[in-house]
Design a protein around this motif. Sequence first.
Motif, PDB file in Angstrom:
ATOM      1  N   ALA A  16      66.270  29.667  91.227  1.00 54.39           N
ATOM      2  CA  ALA A  16      67.047  29.221  92.390  1.00 54.39           C
ATOM      3  C   ALA A  16      66.174  28.651  93.502  1.00 54.39           C
ATOM      4  O   ALA A  16      66.059  27.432  93.638  1.00 54.39           O
ATOM      5  CB  ALA A  16      67.918  30.358  92.903  1.00 54.39           C
TER       6      ALA A  16
ATOM      7  N   HIS B  67      70.624  36.783  94.105  1.00 49.84           N
ATOM      8  CA  HIS B  67      70.805  36.286  92.743  1.00 49.84           C
ATOM      9  C   HIS B  67      69.945  37.120  91.814  1.00 49.84           C
ATOM     10  O   HIS B  67      69.159  37.933  92.271  1.00 49.84           O
ATOM     11  CB  HIS B  67      70.459  34.802  92.643  1.00 49.84           C
ATOM     12  CG  HIS B  67      69.093  34.451  93.145  1.00 49.84           C
ATOM     13  ND1 HIS B  67      68.821  34.288  94.475  1.00 49.84           N
ATOM     14  CD2 HIS B  67      67.926  34.247  92.499  1.00 49.84           C
ATOM     15  CE1 HIS B  67      67.537  33.998  94.628  1.00 49.84           C
ATOM     16  NE2 HIS B  67      66.961  33.964  93.438  1.00 49.84           N
ATOM     17  N   LEU B  78      79.464  30.633  92.527  1.00 47.26           N
ATOM     18  CA  LEU B  78      78.901  30.842  93.850  1.00 47.26           C
ATOM     19  C   LEU B  78      79.835  31.790  94.587  1.00 47.26           C
ATOM     20  O   LEU B  78      80.966  31.431  94.897  1.00 47.26           O
ATOM     21  CB  LEU B  78      78.772  29.513  94.607  1.00 47.26           C
ATOM     22  CG  LEU B  78      78.221  29.629  96.026  1.00 47.26           C
ATOM     23  CD1 LEU B  78      76.768  30.111  96.016  1.00 47.26           C
ATOM     24  CD2 LEU B  78      78.322  28.304  96.759  1.00 47.26           C
ATOM     25  N   ILE B 107      74.386  33.632  94.240  1.00 44.99           N
ATOM     26  CA  ILE B 107      74.233  32.564  93.251  1.00 44.99           C
ATOM     27  C   ILE B 107      74.179  33.186  91.853  1.00 44.99           C
ATOM     28  O   ILE B 107      73.284  33.965  91.553  1.00 44.99           O
ATOM     29  CB  ILE B 107      72.927  31.781  93.510  1.00 44.99           C
ATOM     30  CG1 ILE B 107      72.872  31.293  94.968  1.00 44.99           C
ATOM     31  CG2 ILE B 107      72.800  30.618  92.546  1.00 44.99           C
ATOM     32  CD1 ILE B 107      71.478  30.863  95.402  1.00 44.99           C
ATOM     33  N   GLN B 115      72.430  23.524  87.885  1.00 45.52           N
ATOM     34  CA  GLN B 115      73.063  23.537  89.207  1.00 45.52           C
ATOM     35  C   GLN B 115      72.103  23.146  90.326  1.00 45.52           C
ATOM     36  O   GLN B 115      72.145  23.687  91.428  1.00 45.52           O
ATOM     37  CB  GLN B 115      73.653  24.928  89.497  1.00 45.52           C
ATOM     38  CG  GLN B 115      74.655  25.408  88.479  1.00 45.52           C
ATOM     39  CD  GLN B 115      75.933  24.583  88.484  1.00 45.52           C
ATOM     40  OE1 GLN B 115      76.202  23.862  89.444  1.00 45.52           O
ATOM     41  NE2 GLN B 115      76.690  24.649  87.409  1.00 45.52           N
ATOM     42  N   LEU B 119      72.265  23.927  94.409  1.00 47.62           N
ATOM     43  CA  LEU B 119      71.198  24.622  95.139  1.00 47.62           C
ATOM     44  C   LEU B 119      70.750  23.800  96.344  1.00 47.62           C
ATOM     45  O   LEU B 119      70.560  24.328  97.441  1.00 47.62           O
ATOM     46  CB  LEU B 119      70.007  24.885  94.215  1.00 47.62           C
ATOM     47  CG  LEU B 119      70.254  25.913  93.106  1.00 47.62           C
ATOM     48  CD1 LEU B 119      69.094  25.922  92.123  1.00 47.62           C
ATOM     49  CD2 LEU B 119      70.476  27.302  93.676  1.00 47.62           C
TER      50      LEU B 119
END
Lengths: 99, 152
Positions: A16, B67, B78, B107, B115, B119
């Motif tokens: 992420a 996350h 989300l 997340i 994705q 992000l």
Amino acid sequence: MVNKKKVLVACGTGIATSIAVARKVEDILKQKGYGDKVTFSTCSVAELVSKASSYDLIITTAQNNKQLPTKVILGVVFLTGRGMDPVINEIVEYLGLNK
Amino acid sequence: MEGNLLDERTVIIDIDANSSDEALDALSTRLVELGYAKESFIEAVKARERVYATGLPANAAGVAIPHTDIEHVNKPALGIGVLKKPVRFRMMGSHDASVEVEIMFMIALNQHHSQIDMLQNLMALIQDDGLLTALKTSKTSKDIITLLKNKI
């Protein structure tokens, strides 16, 4: 451009924030005209020990307690957008992109 | 697959939590109930937060982006949680600093390098003072979805 500088961006999971930070730093460096001088990869903090030595600079969003052979810069500012300039300058200086 | 991750059901407003663990539980449990995440996601998110904190001191609000590893997720989502009162999270990248968090963006990803647009959009949102302020003062989940339409 020969010898592009290699930057490795790491976060806790490698899925992420490392990706978001890599994109952000890449965009800023492109705007400054250094886009063709740098390449970015991402990974998790756990992978840093095995990967670090192949890179010129590491940017991380997680605290790192391990000794690494490569310079580490904290990149949380690229997520909040607050105080990015000094960190970008440090990256540009350290990699010698302005030379 | 890149797609729209907005789902009114994954938005919870007025979460009444006294700790970061309670706040995380409220949102992660919802993602599990809706089938986005596996049961193991609930503990995995808390464990990950303890090792790699996700509190971010954005301009307009304290934010957290919890996350965890992809193996705990069935399909991307989300989760958005607005807290009734701020709850203390540790700051990302720091050993001792903390952030009083008002909004969580949880997340849930099931693939590496997926994705990426979401992000990036999420990071832009965190840096958008007006939008973040509007989110934390929203009265309904529907309002939040409306605010985020075409932005996530």
